[in-house]
Design a protein around this motif. Sequence first.
Motif, PDB file in Angstrom:
ATOM      1  N   PHE A   1      -3.358  -7.564  -2.114  1.00 43.20           N
ATOM      2  CA  PHE A   1      -2.349  -6.580  -2.511  1.00 43.20           C
ATOM      3  C   PHE A   1      -3.014  -5.227  -2.743  1.00 43.20           C
ATOM      4  O   PHE A   1      -4.155  -5.166  -3.208  1.00 43.20           O
ATOM      5  N   ALA A   2      -2.282  -4.153  -2.456  1.00 41.48           N
ATOM      6  CA  ALA A   2      -2.736  -2.821  -2.871  1.00 41.48           C
ATOM      7  C   ALA A   2      -2.684  -2.781  -4.394  1.00 41.48           C
ATOM      8  O   ALA A   2      -1.802  -3.387  -5.008  1.00 41.48           O
ATOM      9  N   ARG A   3      -3.625  -2.057  -5.006  1.00 40.58           N
ATOM     10  CA  ARG A   3      -3.809  -2.229  -6.450  1.00 40.58           C
ATOM     11  C   ARG A   3      -2.651  -1.724  -7.308  1.00 40.58           C
ATOM     12  O   ARG A   3      -2.321  -2.333  -8.318  1.00 40.58           O
ATOM     13  N   ILE A   4      -2.005  -0.626  -6.925  1.00 35.36           N
ATOM     14  CA  ILE A   4      -0.917  -0.132  -7.788  1.00 35.36           C
ATOM     15  C   ILE A   4       0.263  -1.105  -7.718  1.00 35.36           C
ATOM     16  O   ILE A   4       0.889  -1.412  -8.730  1.00 35.36           O
TER      17      ILE A   4
ATOM     18  N   TYR B   1       0.095  -4.269  -7.235  1.00 42.14           N
ATOM     19  CA  TYR B   1      -0.320  -5.449  -8.016  1.00 42.14           C
ATOM     20  C   TYR B   1      -0.021  -5.233  -9.501  1.00 42.14           C
ATOM     21  O   TYR B   1       0.609  -6.052 -10.150  1.00 42.14           O
ATOM     22  N   ARG B   2      -0.452  -4.074 -10.018  1.00 42.22           N
ATOM     23  CA  ARG B   2      -0.186  -3.718 -11.426  1.00 42.22           C
ATOM     24  C   ARG B   2       1.300  -3.693 -11.721  1.00 42.22           C
ATOM     25  O   ARG B   2       1.764  -4.221 -12.724  1.00 42.22           O
ATOM     26  N   ASN B   3       2.037  -3.000 -10.829  1.00 43.39           N
ATOM     27  CA  ASN B   3       3.470  -2.811 -11.067  1.00 43.39           C
ATOM     28  C   ASN B   3       4.206  -4.147 -11.088  1.00 43.39           C
ATOM     29  O   ASN B   3       5.101  -4.359 -11.903  1.00 43.39           O
TER      30      ASN B   3
ATOM     31  N   CYS C   1       0.833  -1.195   0.000  1.00 42.44           N
ATOM     32  CA  CYS C   1       0.000   0.000   0.000  1.00 42.44           C
ATOM     33  C   CYS C   1       0.873   1.252   0.000  1.00 42.44           C
ATOM     34  O   CYS C   1       2.058   1.203   0.329  1.00 42.44           O
ATOM     35  N   GLY C   2       0.265   2.369  -0.381  1.00 41.36           N
ATOM     36  CA  GLY C   2       0.999   3.636  -0.377  1.00 41.36           C
ATOM     37  C   GLY C   2       1.368   4.078  -1.769  1.00 41.36           C
ATOM     38  O   GLY C   2       0.586   3.983  -2.704  1.00 41.36           O
ATOM     39  N   SER C   3       2.604   4.506  -1.882  1.00 44.36           N
ATOM     40  CA  SER C   3       3.106   5.169  -3.086  1.00 44.36           C
ATOM     41  C   SER C   3       3.080   4.252  -4.310  1.00 44.36           C
ATOM     42  O   SER C   3       3.059   3.038  -4.187  1.00 44.36           O
ATOM     43  N   SER C   4       3.116   4.885  -5.500  1.00 42.17           N
ATOM     44  CA  SER C   4       3.086   4.112  -6.751  1.00 42.17           C
ATOM     45  C   SER C   4       4.475   3.686  -7.190  1.00 42.17           C
ATOM     46  O   SER C   4       4.630   3.110  -8.249  1.00 42.17           O
TER      47      SER C   4
END
Lengths: 421, 160
Positions: free
Chosen positions: B87-90, B92-94, B63-66
């Motif tokens: 997982f926090a979504r960003i 997960y994408r990254n 979670c938190g920063s991108s």
Amino acid sequence: MGMTMTQKILAAHAGLESVTAGQLIKCKLDMVLGNDVTTPVAINEFNKFGFTQVFDKDKISMVMDHFTPNKDIKSAEHTKQCRVFAGKYDITHYYDVGDMGIEHALLPEKGIVASGECIIGADSHTCTYGALGAFSTGVGSTDMAAGMATGEAWFKVPSAIKFNLTGKLNEYVMGKDVILHIIGMIGVDGALYKSMEFMGEGLKNLSMDDRLSMANMAIEAGAKNGIFAVDDVTIEYQKGRVDREYKIYEADADAEYEAVYDIDLSQIKPTVSFPHLPENTKTTDECGEVKIDQVVIGSCTNGRSEDIEMAARIMKGRHIAKGVRCIVIPATQAVYMEAMQKGWLATFIEAGCAVSTPTCGPCLGGHMGILAQGERAVATTNRNFVGRMGHPESEVYLASPAVAAASAITGKISDPSEIMG
Amino acid sequence: MKVCGKVHKYGDNVDTDVIIPARYLNTADHKELAAHCMEDIDTEFVKNVKEGDIMVAEQNFGCGSSREHAPIAIKASGISCVIASTFARIFYRNAINIGLPILECDAAAKGINAGDEVEINFDTGVITNKTKNETYQAQPFPEFIKDIINKGGLLNSLKN
């Protein structure tokens, strides 16, 4: 089945009649954003995979705001890399020292983002532009690189939570208090993968700066995006800033929401998030005696005109407590200029504050106000994770500009009404 | 494809500021980032991690920063897979975009302890805890995401 506001914007940008939660879609982008930390990684990827042109030089923004004016040689090299890339591809919206501001304050202020648009940014607080009624979300550097090359991004269509706002905020209570209250209520993963949609008759009582600070922290509840219904306040704000046609989307009356929360704005009290998660909220009357070493007023959450004005109002004719350092950072050059012209800068300096050119600086423990071991800060920023503002054993308490300014005066976490009566 | 390794275990809400503190974001060098991975919550991680090890955590990992520097630091430190309840979504994408395998599996996150020897079969989503002799079934990736992974990450998938 009706669509939420977010789903309608996504469907339009995917060229589809309708979308449903969980569907994977590809959307056309109206803006792709990066900063001096995330853009270099994106440029490396862009080059590594052999891309030689950007999809639209007018639809890419690069804002050098995190470690600028550059704090060391490494960050100077990164900014230089962005500057060279922006020059090579003639990027229209490249902002460097002297005209830059903190990205999420700068883009709405300059009308670079608008209602109904679909925006990605390699910065988690890109969700801020939802305040304008746009779909806007944070991504990583590889997504930014792909966005710069193709003008598209893939999304999983989110489900949504609705916040029905009523009433009006009391004096010295700000949008920041509302969003901290909400995060305290639903938790840091309370909106994970979801949209937070804000609407209701109380909306008209929230200024654009309040809305921007609320949408900004949607990510702190894990949300994919936060979005506000568009009203006269939004339209008025965009006058003279947005010179292109923009589209207003509304949620369908039968849109499906996973949960609906009614928030009476008149019941919100000044709220503080204790270390080390934004969900650890207490109202100021529950805080007890928490002595502080530093106050930071600024950031993409709370460095806008109304934020700085509120802090100045509270500090006018007063001096900060002995032993406290207070750093004030207007988020953009326009806010800085207004603060100078209206005498707010003089108020801060007379009160014993340091005032800086725009930078994200201390919010992420970058520079301009790093905490030592055991130190405590009240900050108008957005995260209070372990080590966020410096030493892993330092502490950050998140609050509104009103609470932060009052705390700077007393040297402990304080309710503004204690000072203002 | 299978991976097998020793587990480094963490709790809820492991944020990107502790995965890689912002004071190190003035570099994009993978090895330099790996040298500081997790240091604010686990000073031993960098000393103990071995190529192929597995990271397991509970709710809202990343979670938190991108900052993509976070999955990059984990991958460059030798971790072969991250398992978490969510997982926090960003993040997960990254992770998918840079080719760091991640699996959502609440049973595994709860059942696996630090130091356990764990094997993961990415084709079936079966996670085997060799130390405790247990198996857990992870959610398989949607086809769309499998396609990105099979083509070697997002940008490679766009080029081809």
